[in-house]
Design a protein around this motif. Structure first.
Motif, short mmCIF file in Angstrom:
data_model
loop_
_atom_site.label_atom_id
_atom_site.label_comp_id
_atom_site.label_asym_id
_atom_site.label_seq_id
_atom_site.Cartn_x
_atom_site.Cartn_y
_atom_site.Cartn_z
N GLU A 256 0.82 -1.21 0.00
CA GLU A 256 0.00 0.00 0.00
C GLU A 256 0.86 1.26 0.00
O GLU A 256 0.54 2.23 -0.70
N ALA A 257 1.92 1.26 0.78
CA ALA A 257 2.78 2.45 0.83
C ALA A 257 3.48 2.68 -0.51
O ALA A 257 3.58 3.82 -0.98
N THR A 258 3.96 1.60 -1.13
CA THR A 258 4.62 1.73 -2.43
C THR A 258 3.63 2.21 -3.49
O THR A 258 3.98 3.02 -4.36
N ALA A 259 2.40 1.73 -3.42
CA ALA A 259 1.38 2.18 -4.37
C ALA A 259 1.13 3.68 -4.25
O ALA A 259 0.90 4.36 -5.25
N GLU A 260 1.20 4.22 -3.03
CA GLU A 260 1.05 5.67 -2.84
C GLU A 260 2.18 6.43 -3.52
O GLU A 260 1.98 7.49 -4.10
N VAL A 261 3.39 5.88 -3.46
CA VAL A 261 4.53 6.51 -4.14
C VAL A 261 4.35 6.42 -5.64
O VAL A 261 4.50 7.42 -6.37
N LEU A 262 4.03 5.24 -6.14
CA LEU A 262 3.89 5.04 -7.58
C LEU A 262 2.83 5.97 -8.17
O LEU A 262 2.97 6.43 -9.32
N ALA A 263 1.79 6.27 -7.40
CA ALA A 263 0.73 7.14 -7.90
C ALA A 263 1.22 8.56 -8.15
O ALA A 263 0.60 9.29 -8.92
N GLN A 264 2.34 8.94 -7.54
CA GLN A 264 2.87 10.29 -7.73
C GLN A 264 4.14 10.32 -8.58
O GLN A 264 4.74 11.38 -8.78
N VAL A 265 4.55 9.16 -9.09
CA VAL A 265 5.74 9.08 -9.94
C VAL A 265 5.35 9.38 -11.38
O VAL A 265 4.38 8.84 -11.91
N ASP A 266 6.10 10.28 -12.03
CA ASP A 266 5.82 10.63 -13.42
C ASP A 266 6.43 9.63 -14.39
O ASP A 266 5.85 9.36 -15.45
#
Length: 364
Positions: A256-266
């Protein structure tokens, strides 16, 4: 509750600005507004009535007018960024009073608190183009993702950009160690575990270790290996708001935490050694990351197994090719971080990558 009366554009500027102007004699309302300003990292100017002269009223990036102060500001020059703040949600006259003073918004506390904190933080910090955020992940263990992430960040900082390097892999050993800064003063991830809502970007940046002309958010040497997803979301959003570049070293698992990062990665870079087992492992990583990340490219590492080259690796993975990551020998004592040698092959690769990735964005 925060509702727009007339939308005529947000007040935008680069860099940090002065705090908002608060006009009220209501002590209870003032206490609430001062608390919200503190949450946004702003230092407001407080007046019971209009400031003397036009400059104080017109120069403030945001004006918060208490409902009690409407009679005292009716003659003020019309301007953008005026918010009428009250407490009575059932008072229909508040809209008439907002029109009288030319307010853009009507806000009723406590319902509108988070909206107001965000608005105050925006005008205090400045709202510009968010940072280009690049995530680096390994196709298999030991692929060299952390090395490339550090090199990308060092190259970006050396070329004069505001750069923040984020270690999102709690089991990776710490990027501050790879940069030779494990004892550097500053906060690490566990300090932000309780973060919710909006984190001030300026305060975040100033709290982190400064290493090699960039800021680094890494893990400490404690047993803590998790940060709640909502804290990850808030911290990374703050990291991006001040522009420049953000480089994130990603773990291969997607929780879940990694998914939050990936959602903001361009843009994502999948580092893959040119061997069949690595390609097979990378396909699984790409499948998981690709469910959240829209732009994922492959960076291939030599040496090549027979019958493989960088284009073939990209074809087998079904991903665009970012290029071949060169191998660079590092000092055994860790005194020279990856990409620190400006004329080295790894730094040249990173410089070429940034030129392509930022094409058209820095002038826009």
């Amino acid at each position: 509750m925060a509702e727009t009366i007339a939308h005529d554009g947000a007040h935008r500027a680069e860099g940090r600005q002065r705090g908002p102007l608060i006009v009220t004699e209501d002590t209870e309302l003032l206490d609430d507004l001062l608390r919200l300003c503190a949450a946004a990292g702003a230092r407001p100017e407080v007046r019971p009535t209009l400031p003397e002269g036009r400059a104080g009223w017109e120069a403030a990036p945001l004006v918060l007018v208490g409902d009690d102060a409407v009679p005292r500001v009716r003659g003020a020059t019309r301007r953008r960024g005026v918010v009428l703040v009250g407490r009575d949600q059932d008072d229909p006259g508040v809209w008439r009073r907002a029109v009288e003073i030319g307010a853009d918004h009507v806000l009723v506390l406590p319902d509108g608190e988070q909206w107001l904190v965000d608005r105050i933080a925006d005008v205090t910090e400045g709202v510009g183009r968010p940072a280009l955020t690049v995530g680096v992940l390994g196709g298999r263990g030991g692929a060299g993702a952390s090395t490339l992430a550090c090199a990308l960040a060092l190259t970006s900082a050396r070329e004069g950009r505001r750069t923040l390097l984020v270690d999102a892999d709690p089991l990776g050993g710490g990027l501050d160690v790879l940069l030779g800064g494990e004892t550097a003063h500053g906060l690490r991830w566990p300090a932000f575990a309780a973060s919710r809502g909006r984190v001030g970007s300026g305060a975040l940046e100033e709290s982190l270790p400064a290493l090699h002309a960039l800021r680094v958010l890494s893990w400490d040497r404690s047993d803590a290996v998790t940060v709640p997803p909502e804290a990850v979301r808030a911290v990374l959003a703050a990291a991006r708001r001040r522009g420049g570049t953000v480089v994130v070293d990603l773990p291969r698992r997607v929780d879940e935490a990694t998914a939050e990062v990936l959602a903001q990665v361009d843009l994502g870079l999948l580092v893959v050694p040119a061997e069949l087992r690595a390609i097979a492992a990378a396909r699984r990583v790409a499948s998981a990351a690709g469910m959240v990340l829209g732009d994922l490219r492959v960076a291939v590492r030599a040496p090549y197994a027979p019958g493989l080259d960088d284009r073939e690796v990209a074809r087998l993975l079904g991903l665009p090719l970012a290029g071949e990551v060169p191998t660079e020998l590092l000092a055994p004592d860790g005194s020279t971080p990856p990409g620190a040698v400006a004329r080295g092959p790894l730094a040249r690769f990173c410089s070429a990558f940034w030129s392509r990735a930022l094409a058209g964005t820095e002038a826009a």
